[in-house]
Design an enzyme around this catalytic site. Sequence first.
Site, PDB file in Angstrom:
ATOM      1  N   ASN A  97      -1.442 -23.551 -21.306  1.00  0.00           N
ATOM      2  CA  ASN A  97      -2.243 -22.967 -20.223  1.00  0.00           C
ATOM      3  C   ASN A  97      -1.841 -23.564 -18.879  1.00  0.00           C
ATOM      4  O   ASN A  97      -1.581 -22.853 -17.916  1.00  0.00           O
ATOM      5  CB  ASN A  97      -3.734 -23.210 -20.454  1.00  0.00           C
ATOM      6  CG  ASN A  97      -4.193 -22.721 -21.804  1.00  0.00           C
ATOM      7  OD1 ASN A  97      -3.403 -22.186 -22.564  1.00  0.00           O
ATOM      8  ND2 ASN A  97      -5.461 -22.904 -22.102  1.00  0.00           N
TER       9      ASN A  97
ATOM     10  N   ARG B  52      -8.027 -36.315 -27.126  1.00  0.00           N
ATOM     11  CA  ARG B  52      -7.427 -36.291 -25.793  1.00  0.00           C
ATOM     12  C   ARG B  52      -8.363 -37.011 -24.820  1.00  0.00           C
ATOM     13  O   ARG B  52      -9.564 -36.714 -24.771  1.00  0.00           O
ATOM     14  CB  ARG B  52      -7.209 -34.854 -25.316  1.00  0.00           C
ATOM     15  CG  ARG B  52      -6.490 -34.795 -23.972  1.00  0.00           C
ATOM     16  CD  ARG B  52      -6.220 -33.373 -23.537  1.00  0.00           C
ATOM     17  NE  ARG B  52      -7.459 -32.715 -23.131  1.00  0.00           N
ATOM     18  CZ  ARG B  52      -7.534 -31.418 -22.805  1.00  0.00           C
ATOM     19  NH1 ARG B  52      -6.467 -30.657 -22.867  1.00  0.00           N
ATOM     20  NH2 ARG B  52      -8.676 -30.879 -22.446  1.00  0.00           N
TER      21      ARG B  52
ATOM     22  N   GLU C 114       2.543 -30.623 -19.827  1.00  0.00           N
ATOM     23  CA  GLU C 114       1.934 -29.448 -19.188  1.00  0.00           C
ATOM     24  C   GLU C 114       2.312 -29.349 -17.713  1.00  0.00           C
ATOM     25  O   GLU C 114       1.873 -28.458 -17.015  1.00  0.00           O
ATOM     26  CB  GLU C 114       0.405 -29.472 -19.365  1.00  0.00           C
ATOM     27  CG  GLU C 114      -0.248 -30.784 -18.978  1.00  0.00           C
ATOM     28  CD  GLU C 114      -1.710 -30.872 -19.399  1.00  0.00           C
ATOM     29  OE1 GLU C 114      -2.332 -29.824 -19.650  1.00  0.00           O
ATOM     30  OE2 GLU C 114      -2.235 -32.005 -19.453  1.00  0.00           O
TER      31      GLU C 114
ATOM     32  N   ARG D  70      -4.949 -20.123 -12.512  1.00  0.00           N
ATOM     33  CA  ARG D  70      -5.397 -19.424 -13.711  1.00  0.00           C
ATOM     34  C   ARG D  70      -6.633 -18.568 -13.494  1.00  0.00           C
ATOM     35  O   ARG D  70      -6.882 -17.619 -14.213  1.00  0.00           O
ATOM     36  CB  ARG D  70      -5.689 -20.434 -14.816  1.00  0.00           C
ATOM     37  CG  ARG D  70      -4.557 -20.609 -15.765  1.00  0.00           C
ATOM     38  CD  ARG D  70      -4.571 -21.971 -16.382  1.00  0.00           C
ATOM     39  NE  ARG D  70      -5.773 -22.211 -17.175  1.00  0.00           N
ATOM     40  CZ  ARG D  70      -6.088 -23.411 -17.639  1.00  0.00           C
ATOM     41  NH1 ARG D  70      -5.323 -24.434 -17.398  1.00  0.00           N
ATOM     42  NH2 ARG D  70      -7.175 -23.571 -18.353  1.00  0.00           N
TER      43      ARG D  70
ATOM     44  N   CYS E 258      -0.767 -26.931 -28.281  1.00  0.00           N
ATOM     45  CA  CYS E 258      -2.213 -26.756 -28.367  1.00  0.00           C
ATOM     46  C   CYS E 258      -2.775 -25.790 -27.328  1.00  0.00           C
ATOM     47  O   CYS E 258      -3.961 -25.655 -27.177  1.00  0.00           O
ATOM     48  CB  CYS E 258      -2.920 -28.101 -28.283  1.00  0.00           C
ATOM     49  SG  CYS E 258      -2.791 -28.852 -26.665  1.00  0.00           S
TER      50      CYS E 258
ATOM     51  N   ARG F 261     -11.259 -32.119 -27.239  1.00  0.00           N
ATOM     52  CA  ARG F 261     -11.485 -32.307 -25.802  1.00  0.00           C
ATOM     53  C   ARG F 261     -12.693 -33.206 -25.625  1.00  0.00           C
ATOM     54  O   ARG F 261     -13.736 -32.958 -26.235  1.00  0.00           O
ATOM     55  CB  ARG F 261     -11.752 -30.955 -25.138  1.00  0.00           C
ATOM     56  CG  ARG F 261     -10.665 -29.938 -25.353  1.00  0.00           C
ATOM     57  CD  ARG F 261     -10.959 -28.684 -24.534  1.00  0.00           C
ATOM     58  NE  ARG F 261      -9.957 -27.672 -24.771  1.00  0.00           N
ATOM     59  CZ  ARG F 261     -10.088 -26.682 -25.657  1.00  0.00           C
ATOM     60  NH1 ARG F 261     -11.198 -26.571 -26.354  1.00  0.00           N
ATOM     61  NH2 ARG F 261      -9.131 -25.809 -25.818  1.00  0.00           N
TER      62      ARG F 261
END
Lengths: 96, 591
Positions: B463, B341, B440, B474, B511, B305
């Site tokens: 996520n 990323r 995602e 979340r 991931c 990240r």
Amino acid sequence: MTDYKILSRTTTIKNALGMHARPAAMIAKLALNATAAIWIGDGENRADASSIIDMLSLGCPKGYEVTLEAENEADMPILDSIKDIIDKGFGENLDG
Amino acid sequence: MDDSESSQRVILGISGSPGICIGKAYVVEREGVDIIKRYFIPEDRIQPEINRFKSAVKKAKDEHAAIIESLNDDLSSQLNILETHMVLFKDKMLYGKTIETIEKEQVNAEWALKKVSLKVKTMFQKLDDPYLQSRVTDIVQVSEQVMRHLVGAQDIKIAEINKRVILVAHDLSPADASQIQLERIKGFVTDRGGRDSHTGIIAKSLAIPSVLGLGNVTQFVANDDIIVVDGSSGMIIINPDEDTLFKYEDRRARYEEYRAGLARESHLPAVTLDGKRLSLMANIELVEEVVSVRDNGADGIGLFRTEFLYLDLKRFPTEEELFEKYKELVELVTPRCVTIRTLDINGDKVLPYSDTIEEANPALGMRAVRFCLSRPEIFMTQIKAILRAAAFGNIKLLIPMISCVEEIIEVKKIIDDAVWALEEEEKIFNSDIPLGIMIEVPSAVIMAEELGHYVDFFSIGTNDLIQYSMAIDRRNRQVSHLNQPLNPAVIRLIRMIMDAAHRTGVKVVMCGEMAGDPVNLPVLMGLGLKELSMNPGSIPVVKQMIRKINSTDTKNLVDEILKMGKVADITDLVKTRYKDILPLGESDEHQ
């Protein structure tokens, strides 16, 4: 008291968790620098903005409209910075 | 059980952090607060009494400031709470009111403080907001801290404990926790606290066996009592009899052996019983984490990240700064690969210096690649830095939050521009690196086959995929029960991705957090995933489990699951079928 000026700002609580201890501490830190009292009200009750405990007793959740009032015109910049941190959601998550 | 001749006592609480420890109790007492005497102060002694109170507050504040000062990085999440306490010490409703009470009622400071804090406490308990009710703890902790200085009670200095003990406390304040020396404390148990309380968070970050929410354990335990803490099942045994002690010694030894075994085997490849090899990689955020990547036996970095560097600086980092960091990381990890990323900002992380647009719903707003495409110069800087670092090792480029084909086309155009610019500047770089996108967003799942034509790999970010497909925020606790990795809808989405990837010959890695939880492993294997990236600490456990799984069985498992409509049925099926190989603490051996 006789020539009472309206020294106020109105805004809405934006962060998901509402005004919990940390935001109240952020407001209190600012309000403690004021020359006179600064009040924060939810329409029904008002609390001393320099007291975390007093503000928490209002129990303002997200979406609540709050009014900030100063007693001394010199404290307006402080009022504005308090409004600013409320508007920024105290740097917290706004959803929920 | 057989309590006829032993005084053994079993108390159930809430698991704080797994593991077993056996040792002597060290009771942290906070007495003195409830046995306050009231006496009158003659008029001429009022001012000195107020001064005595003020000086107690000052001492408590100084002590508190010293704790904040000494806070180490792993506990910096508690800084907010501690700083709030700092302001609370002088709060009018506590500080001002206490002084007022001393004056008006001519009473001693202890009595005045107790009266005022009790009043505040009752006021909060009347509020209907449970979140605010729980904030009473903050006020209680602050007034107790002042009270201890007032009555001159010797404060327990957790930092000064010099034998290996199990802490027994009413509750652990963040200030207490930050003083815990891990080499001295075997474990801890508390009267108060739940999984999501401050204490629960502390327990998790300390990672020593602990049981919370035991009610009034501090009253049953005396110093030097032997206690068994079973953090995995949330249970403690006070003064265990010989049989129990023996049993738990054995269990503790087995648990430690199990942890040690995990560590030993973590460097061996993850191969199933039927000889299928999986690749387990690490998700990291800091170059410093490379050590734990190596220690836990990761096959590479599946997700780096990049937000940290942007959040750390007060401005956007330069190409040179980014390049240096990426190069350092790549050189450390070579020959294994690093998946970088690109900036995933504005969702849950906001750049303080960037002119942020007011968004009612940032998770659905200008985040990640959307932000980058709106500020191509910032994006280009990062891409150039990544391509330059790629000349020094094995890099893959990963773009987050792609929701349609146009976005990836635009990204590729910027990559071409970056290549062109680097050529112009005669810099050393490598543009022949795999390009991947995060899957995602549900629209990306639906369009996966089309998207597959433009990229080399997909990385499933569970996520966000769960958040967007189940329509749950979340961080909104009220809907957290819907955060279900094994929800049939989520499983079907992953299958759609796998099918599309298969048809277009694109590789897939997962991931998200789902990849690191052992319960999900058989399902993910059955869906055909061969590359998983997770927190480095989860790798050994997942690896060990892979070695006990037959991959053909997992295909059958998924076939059965795809006929099921309820998440509970799916979870039950996995847990029952794999109960013998799910790691300790997951399968409940105490039931």
